[in-house]
Design a protein around this motif. Structure first.
Motif, PDB file in Angstrom:
ATOM      1  N   GLU A   1      -1.806   3.209   7.419  1.00 19.20           N
ATOM      2  CA  GLU A   1      -2.299   4.017   6.377  1.00 19.20           C
ATOM      3  C   GLU A   1      -2.943   5.361   7.029  1.00 19.20           C
ATOM      4  OE1 GLU A   1      -1.209   4.949   3.671  1.00 19.20           O
ATOM      5  OE2 GLU A   1      -0.156   2.341   3.233  1.00 19.20           O
TER       6      GLU A   1
ATOM      7  N   THR B   1      -1.857   9.087   0.443  1.00 20.07           N
ATOM      8  CA  THR B   1      -1.469   8.027   1.854  1.00 20.07           C
ATOM      9  C   THR B   1      -2.954   8.334   1.020  1.00 20.07           C
ATOM     10  OG1 THR B   1       0.361   9.046   2.994  1.00 20.07           O
ATOM     11  CG2 THR B   1      -1.400   7.916   4.015  1.00 20.07           C
TER      12      THR B   1
ATOM     13  N   ASN C   1      -4.802   5.871  -0.899  1.00 17.01           N
ATOM     14  CA  ASN C   1      -3.972   4.244  -0.542  1.00 17.01           C
ATOM     15  C   ASN C   1      -5.608   3.984  -0.044  1.00 17.01           C
ATOM     16  OD1 ASN C   1      -1.506   4.583  -2.065  1.00 17.01           O
ATOM     17  ND2 ASN C   1      -0.985   4.418  -0.010  1.00 17.01           N
TER      18      ASN C   1
ATOM     19  N   ILE D   1       8.064   4.870   6.890  1.00 18.25           N
ATOM     20  CA  ILE D   1       7.242   4.191   5.451  1.00 18.25           C
ATOM     21  C   ILE D   1       8.792   2.972   4.984  1.00 18.25           C
ATOM     22  CG2 ILE D   1       8.049   5.360   3.603  1.00 18.25           C
ATOM     23  CD1 ILE D   1       7.434   8.361   4.646  1.00 18.25           C
TER      24      ILE D   1
ATOM     25  N   ALA E   1       6.268  -0.216   3.598  1.00 22.15           N
ATOM     26  CA  ALA E   1       6.543  -0.713   2.185  1.00 22.15           C
ATOM     27  C   ALA E   1       6.921  -2.532   2.261  1.00 22.15           C
ATOM     28  CB  ALA E   1       7.782  -0.334   1.601  1.00 22.15           C
TER      29      ALA E   1
ATOM     30  N   ARG F   1       6.009   3.330  -1.789  1.00 20.11           N
ATOM     31  CA  ARG F   1       6.467   3.503  -0.199  1.00 20.11           C
ATOM     32  C   ARG F   1       7.838   3.429  -0.254  1.00 20.11           C
ATOM     33  NH1 ARG F   1       2.847   6.337   1.158  1.00 20.11           N
ATOM     34  NH2 ARG F   1       1.115   5.372   2.314  1.00 20.11           N
TER      35      ARG F   1
END
Length: 113
Positions: free
Chosen positions: A17, A38, A41, A81, A85, A111
């Motif tokens: 991240e 982001t 997160n 991404i 994910a 994501r």
């Protein structure tokens, strides 16, 4: 490297991240909202790591390797991404703590592009 415990998985997630945030900060043009997500997160992952470490620290995890999810900053954002994910989906299945599983599943959904 095998991500064989809760701490290793959380550390790897935070590293990814942070790397993504750095990529997006260099080219924020079309990705301002994605950068905000982001950064959010990162805060959620840090909080979850702090709150859940005691109950998860001793439970071993197997079958999750960082090599499958590492990305290069030169890769297209869509590929980065997608790898992230996949990591979040796969890790959610392995994590021993329900709160962390939920967080990883939520991030994986966000994501998807």
């Amino acid at each position: 490297m095998e991500l064989n415990n809760f701490g290793a998985i959380m550390k790897f997630a935070l590293e990814c991240e942070n790397e993504l945030a750095s990529m997006l900060e260099k080219n924020p043009g079309n990705y301002g909202e994605f950068l905000k997500q982001t950064q959010k997160n990162i805060k959620l992952l840090e909080r979850t790591r702090r709150e859940c470490i005691n109950e998860a620290v001793l439970q071993p995890i197997s079958g999750l390797r960082s090599e499958n999810y590492i990305f290069q900053t030169s890769e297209p954002l869509a590929e980065v991404i997608s790898k992230m994910a996949s990591f979040y989906n796969d890790a959610a299945e392995k994590l021993p703590v329900d709160e962390a599983k939920r967080l990883f599943r939520q991030i994986a959904v966000k994501r998807q592009i």
